[in-house]
Design a protein around this motif. Structure first.
Motif, PDB file in Angstrom:
ATOM      1  N   ARG A 320       0.835  -1.208   0.000  1.00 20.65           N
ATOM      2  CA  ARG A 320       0.000   0.000   0.000  1.00 20.65           C
ATOM      3  C   ARG A 320       0.867   1.255   0.000  1.00 20.65           C
ATOM      4  O   ARG A 320       0.560   2.235  -0.689  1.00 20.65           O
ATOM      5  CB  ARG A 320      -0.911   0.001   1.228  1.00 20.65           C
ATOM      6  CG  ARG A 320      -2.182  -0.800   1.058  1.00 20.65           C
ATOM      7  CD  ARG A 320      -3.142  -0.527   2.208  1.00 20.65           C
ATOM      8  NE  ARG A 320      -4.403  -1.221   2.018  1.00 20.65           N
ATOM      9  CZ  ARG A 320      -5.399  -0.765   1.277  1.00 20.65           C
ATOM     10  NH1 ARG A 320      -5.270   0.384   0.628  1.00 20.65           N
ATOM     11  NH2 ARG A 320      -6.519  -1.453   1.166  1.00 20.65           N
ATOM     12  N   VAL A 325      -2.177   0.437  -3.357  1.00 18.75           N
ATOM     13  CA  VAL A 325      -3.228  -0.573  -3.480  1.00 18.75           C
ATOM     14  C   VAL A 325      -2.823  -1.807  -2.672  1.00 18.75           C
ATOM     15  O   VAL A 325      -1.688  -1.929  -2.218  1.00 18.75           O
ATOM     16  CB  VAL A 325      -3.460  -0.983  -4.954  1.00 18.75           C
ATOM     17  CG1 VAL A 325      -3.957   0.183  -5.781  1.00 18.75           C
ATOM     18  CG2 VAL A 325      -2.165  -1.547  -5.564  1.00 18.75           C
ATOM     19  N   ALA A 329      -5.054  -6.331  -5.356  1.00 15.93           N
ATOM     20  CA  ALA A 329      -5.412  -5.383  -6.413  1.00 15.93           C
ATOM     21  C   ALA A 329      -4.254  -5.202  -7.389  1.00 15.93           C
ATOM     22  O   ALA A 329      -4.453  -5.088  -8.606  1.00 15.93           O
ATOM     23  CB  ALA A 329      -5.815  -4.044  -5.798  1.00 15.93           C
TER      24      ALA A 329
END
Length: 339
Positions: A320, A325, A329
């Motif tokens: 992240r 993300v 993802a």
């Protein structure tokens, strides 16, 4: 900075000088070199003095083919740890590339490489031996260096390897027969470079009796213990972390030990280069994680272990931070089917 060469490159010289009626030990001492240094695996001497020593010995002993004679007494072992990597290469091409990449361990003043055939003959390539400095190598250094290059190939091949001819940049120092007898091929003098002209297919021929495990050990040792000229501390730390990620402790103490330095010294050197151990480790993990997430379908628990993290939650937080993300993802955008 003055170029150095491993003193082992003069192995065989004291006995050769003695056999020619000289005083081998005395000759070495005049140039500040000892027999113990020549026997050592670690001692180095200035390249210029090594060259002068060979030239003086050849002149005083009236032995113009001294370099060839010395090469005939040597083998790859004078190259120290590089010899193990060369002798355990899978092919001659791999052995040549290993020599090209790591010859600086023996001396940064020397280099070898493959070039197009200087005579333009189809199916033939050149193996170039030259110095890295602006000044040309002394003739005796050329003779012993190219002679050893040739001799190592013969020993690896187990006999003649199809040498077409030899180019030397200096005039014949001894009767031409001395050169043709040593190389077993035509020798041409006064050429731009020192070159062995060999069959183009030599690179693909296997080196018999090698061990991939021993070669890997030797290459790892060369890479971790001998920085390439111009290589930064950060480059070496990045290389070691990349090699050991997921299998070795990603800790500054462990890396400092491999680099034979104190952790605080390592941190100071990195700081002087504008970097930190933590920043390099984070970037190495980022690159590895991106590859494993976007190019494989490995479970995220396995990806976590392979990037050296203890918890999958740590991987999720890091991804992240890096990419904004989640790992899932990121994998989805790369088109990798979910497991």
């Amino acid at each position: 900075m003055e170029s150095m060469v491993r003193a082992a490159g003069l192995r065989g010289l004291p006995g050769l000088v003695d056999s020619l009626g000289g005083d081998g030990r005395g000759l070495l001492s005049r140039f500040g070199v000892t027999c113990a240094a020549i026997r050592s695996e670690d001692a180095v001497i200035p390249s210029i003095e090594a060259g002068m020593l060979l030239e003086v010995a050849a002149a005083e002993l009236a032995c113009p083919d001294l370099g060839l004679r010395l090469a005939g007494l040597q083998n790859a072992s004078v190259l120290g740890p590089l010899a193990l990597a060369i002798e355990n290469s899978a092919t001659f091409g791999e052995a040549l590339e290993t020599t090209r990449r790591y010859l600086f361990v023996h001396s940064p003043a020397l280099t070898v490489s493959q070039i197009p055939d200087p005579s333009g003959r189809a199916g033939v390539v050149g193996l170039l031996y030259r110095g890295t400095d602006a000044e040309p190598l002394p003739p005796q250094v050329v003779d012993v260096g190219l002679g050893l290059f040739h001799r190592i190939i013969v020993l690896l091949h187990g006999g003649p390897y199809g040498l077409r001819s030899v180019h030397l940049p200096h005039p014949a120092l001894a009767p031409v027969e001395a050169y043709t007898r040593f190389f077993g091929a035509e020798v041409r003098f006064g050429r731009p470079d020192a070159v062995l002209r060999v069959p183009g297919g030599l690179a693909t021929m296997p080196v018999p009796g090698g061990s991939q495990m021993l070669r890997d050990i030797a290459v790892d040792y060369l890479t971790s213990h001998f920085p390439a000229p111009g290589e930064s501390t950060a480059d070496r730390v990045r290389m070691l972390l990349t090699q050991g990620l997921g299998s070795s402790p990603a800790e500054v103490g462990a890396v400092a030990k491999l680099l034979r330095t104190h952790p605080r010294t390592l941190q100071r050197r990195l700081a002087a280069e504008g970097s930190t151990f933590e920043a390099i480790l984070d970037d190495v993990r980022r690159v590895a994680a991106h590859r494993l997430i976007t190019q494989t379908d490995l479970p995220f628990t396995q990806v976590t272990a392979m990037v050296g993290m203890a918890e999958q939650s740590a991987l999720s937080r890091a991804v992240r931070r890096w990419y904004g993300v989640t790992p899932r993802a990121l994998r989805s955008t790369a088109g990798v089917p979910p497991r």
